[in-house]
Design a protein around this motif. Structure first.
Motif, mmCIF file in Angstrom:
data_model
loop_
_atom_site.group_PDB
_atom_site.id
_atom_site.type_symbol
_atom_site.label_atom_id
_atom_site.label_comp_id
_atom_site.label_asym_id
_atom_site.label_seq_id
_atom_site.Cartn_x
_atom_site.Cartn_y
_atom_site.Cartn_z
ATOM 1 N N GLU A 97 -13.417 53.922 -34.069
ATOM 2 C CA GLU A 97 -11.766 53.422 -34.865
ATOM 3 C C GLU A 97 -11.789 54.874 -35.906
ATOM 4 O O GLU A 97 -12.167 55.911 -36.043
ATOM 5 N N TYR A 98 -10.212 54.878 -36.301
ATOM 6 C CA TYR A 98 -9.690 55.754 -37.230
ATOM 7 C C TYR A 98 -9.946 55.579 -38.369
ATOM 8 O O TYR A 98 -10.868 54.682 -38.873
ATOM 9 N N TYR A 99 -10.050 57.011 -39.723
ATOM 10 C CA TYR A 99 -10.581 56.949 -40.633
ATOM 11 C C TYR A 99 -9.589 57.558 -41.321
ATOM 12 O O TYR A 99 -10.168 58.946 -41.519
ATOM 13 N N LEU A 100 -9.372 57.491 -42.771
ATOM 14 C CA LEU A 100 -8.688 57.874 -43.503
ATOM 15 C C LEU A 100 -9.056 58.039 -44.822
ATOM 16 O O LEU A 100 -9.753 56.954 -45.367
ATOM 17 N N ILE A 101 -9.188 59.145 -45.861
ATOM 18 C CA ILE A 101 -9.104 58.948 -47.062
ATOM 19 C C ILE A 101 -7.973 58.808 -47.939
ATOM 20 O O ILE A 101 -6.702 59.391 -47.613
ATOM 21 N N LYS A 102 -7.914 58.170 -48.954
ATOM 22 C CA LYS A 102 -6.838 57.903 -50.311
ATOM 23 C C LYS A 102 -6.431 58.774 -50.778
ATOM 24 O O LYS A 102 -7.492 59.387 -51.493
ATOM 25 N N PRO A 103 -5.290 59.433 -51.565
ATOM 26 C CA PRO A 103 -4.897 58.737 -51.218
ATOM 27 C C PRO A 103 -4.145 59.291 -49.435
ATOM 28 O O PRO A 103 -3.948 60.195 -49.614
ATOM 29 N N LEU B 31 -4.580 57.222 -57.845
ATOM 30 C CA LEU B 31 -4.040 58.043 -57.117
ATOM 31 C C LEU B 31 -3.630 57.517 -55.802
ATOM 32 O O LEU B 31 -1.882 58.340 -55.350
ATOM 33 N N ALA B 32 -4.009 56.814 -55.314
ATOM 34 C CA ALA B 32 -3.919 56.104 -53.305
ATOM 35 C C ALA B 32 -2.289 55.064 -54.444
ATOM 36 O O ALA B 32 -1.659 55.401 -54.074
ATOM 37 N N ASN B 37 3.417 54.301 -54.342
ATOM 38 C CA ASN B 37 4.824 54.028 -55.084
ATOM 39 C C ASN B 37 5.947 54.872 -55.292
ATOM 40 O O ASN B 37 6.907 54.574 -54.696
ATOM 41 N N ALA B 38 4.891 56.639 -55.009
ATOM 42 C CA ALA B 38 6.521 57.362 -55.001
ATOM 43 C C ALA B 38 7.153 57.795 -53.627
ATOM 44 O O ALA B 38 7.701 58.389 -53.944
ATOM 45 N N GLY B 39 6.357 57.599 -52.617
ATOM 46 C CA GLY B 39 6.796 57.461 -51.569
ATOM 47 C C GLY B 39 7.694 56.078 -51.487
ATOM 48 O O GLY B 39 8.289 56.783 -50.548
ATOM 49 N N LEU B 67 3.318 53.136 -63.880
ATOM 50 C CA LEU B 67 3.110 53.618 -65.325
ATOM 51 C C LEU B 67 2.043 52.796 -65.311
ATOM 52 O O LEU B 67 1.354 53.182 -66.673
ATOM 53 N N LYS B 68 1.878 51.537 -64.866
ATOM 54 C CA LYS B 68 0.953 50.984 -65.045
ATOM 55 C C LYS B 68 -0.630 51.937 -64.571
ATOM 56 O O LYS B 68 -1.848 51.661 -64.897
ATOM 57 N N GLN B 69 -0.625 52.399 -63.509
ATOM 58 C CA GLN B 69 -1.590 53.312 -62.762
ATOM 59 C C GLN B 69 -2.600 54.115 -64.022
ATOM 60 O O GLN B 69 -3.162 54.892 -63.949
ATOM 61 N N VAL B 70 -1.039 54.870 -64.407
ATOM 62 C CA VAL B 70 -1.461 55.966 -65.438
ATOM 63 C C VAL B 70 -1.911 55.109 -66.487
ATOM 64 O O VAL B 70 -3.139 56.085 -67.100
ATOM 65 N N LYS B 71 -1.970 54.669 -67.363
ATOM 66 C CA LYS B 71 -2.315 53.741 -67.791
ATOM 67 C C LYS B 71 -3.861 53.549 -67.892
ATOM 68 O O LYS B 71 -4.780 54.088 -68.403
ATOM 69 N N ARG B 72 -4.444 52.956 -66.119
ATOM 70 C CA ARG B 72 -5.251 52.521 -66.140
ATOM 71 C C ARG B 72 -5.977 53.971 -65.455
ATOM 72 O O ARG B 72 -7.193 54.088 -66.264
ATOM 73 N N GLY B 73 -5.511 54.983 -64.735
ATOM 74 C CA GLY B 73 -5.979 55.932 -64.814
ATOM 75 C C GLY B 73 -6.683 56.654 -66.205
ATOM 76 O O GLY B 73 -7.707 57.206 -66.725
ATOM 77 N N ASP B 74 -6.344 56.749 -67.155
ATOM 78 C CA ASP B 74 -5.890 57.514 -68.884
ATOM 79 C C ASP B 74 -7.176 56.608 -69.073
ATOM 80 O O ASP B 74 -7.624 57.175 -69.991
ATOM 81 N N ALA B 75 -7.380 55.243 -69.244
ATOM 82 C CA ALA B 75 -8.543 54.980 -69.452
ATOM 83 C C ALA B 75 -9.706 54.853 -68.782
ATOM 84 O O ALA B 75 -11.197 55.201 -69.601
#
Lengths: 122, 216
Positions: A97-103, B31-32, B37-39, B67-75
């Protein structure tokens, strides 16, 4: 083509489903293996995109359970682990299967979804 | 037998490695989500450029998620930073309950994977000790307890000053064991206990650590 996204990060999986929908890929989402199995019992999915690490049931365990219902289902795995060794280990565990890394790069994901679906139809 | 300092260093390195791995995993998810969301904003902008309409609520949802994820990452990074700075000096003074709470936060992903809830009651008890060793010991104990307990359990942690000692008590309300006697403490944990002068008492459902309030 119907795709099921499974990840315990709701804001990731909801947005990913929306972006796939913009690209004409019909995607539903679930936050856990249990929810995914309930949804797959009611609807046929061609492919599942699974997070490797989730509470209770991880991606590989979920794959085994989904394949009991839908043996022809294809899979793509996502992981947050970033080292090359992790990638190799994970890809080996994921099998063919395929495997990708986030993001994840959306174009790469879409390409793999199409490739996986085409391989399944071949 | 390894010199004590080598074992202590190995213990701290192990803890630092595990914490770094957990933090990096959390930040990858942050980051994901920001990436998606940026995408999505990109996708909507492209649609607008082609004359399509962009519902404002979708823009708001995407931006608020980021913005919520920025706060999460900061914490997450604040906790890592706090832990990293406890190596600044061999002896540091700190609030015991806050120190334990920091390690509970840093073990948060493992606790979530086991669906285990860990709470720490606030307390004013202070300690002057090698904080990084204490944090490492608490972290190793938490990780071990998470492995030993079944899923969907809880651990309540309370701190109390007892004269010239401090007591850190971990309790599972269901009375289930929190440590496996033949596994914990292992060599690294024993080295940390010796250095910090920790007395560990384990009964079904309870682990009590007693250590000097001042190691000076």
């Amino acid at each position: 083509m119907k795709v099921l996204l499974v990840d315990d990060e709701e804001e990731l999986v909801v947005t990913l489903a929306e972006r796939l929908s913009i690209r004409d890929i019909d995607a539903d989402w679930a936050l856990s293996g249990e929810d995914a199995l309930r949804m797959a019992a009611d609807k046929r999915y061609d492919l599942a995109v699974l997070d490797m690490k989730m509470p209770k049931m991880n991606g590989l365990q979920l794959k085994v359970e989904l394949q009991k219902q839908w043996p022809a289902m294809r899979f793509i795995f996502l992981t947050g682990h970033g080292s090359e060794e992790d990638f190799e280990a994970g890809a080996s565990e994921a099998g063919d299967e395929y495997y990708l890394i986030k993001p994840v790069n959306i174009q790469e994901l879409v390409a793999k979804i199409h490739a996986s679906f085409d391989a399944g139809e071949a | 037998m390894e010199p004590l300092n080598d074992t202590l260093d190995a213990a701290c390195l192990q803890v630092f490695g595990k914490i770094s791995a957990a933090v990096s995993h959390d930040l990858k998810n942050v980051l994901a989500i920001v990436n998606e969301n940026a995408g999505l904003l990109d996708d909507l902008a492209l649609r607008a450029a082609k004359g399509g309409e962009i519902p404002l609520d979708r823009l708001n949802v995407a931006t608020s998620r980021m913005l919520k994820q920025v706060k999460r990452g900061d914490a997450v990074l604040k906790n890592l930073n706090r832990f990293a700075h406890t190596t600044d000096a061999p002896l540091l003074q700190g609030n015991v309950a806050e120190t334990v709470a920091l390690m509970v936060d840093l073990a948060g992903r493992q606790a979530a994977m086991r669906e285990t809830v860990i709470t720490v009651a606030p307390d004013a008890a202070m300690i002057s000790t090698c904080l990084v060793y204490l944090e490492s010991f608490v972290y190793l104990l938490l990780r071990h307890a998470l492995e030993v307990l079944p899923r969907k359990e809880s651990v309540e942690i309370a701190v109390a000053a007892e004269g010239e000692t401090v007591c850190i008590r971990l309790v599972n309300p269901a009375g289930l064991p929190l440590i496996q006697d033949d596994v914990f403490p292992g060599a690294q944990e024993k080295a940390l206990m010796e250095r910090l002068k920790i007395d560990l008492q384990a009964l079904p459902g309870t682990v009590a650590l007693r250590l000097p309030a001042s190691l000076a």
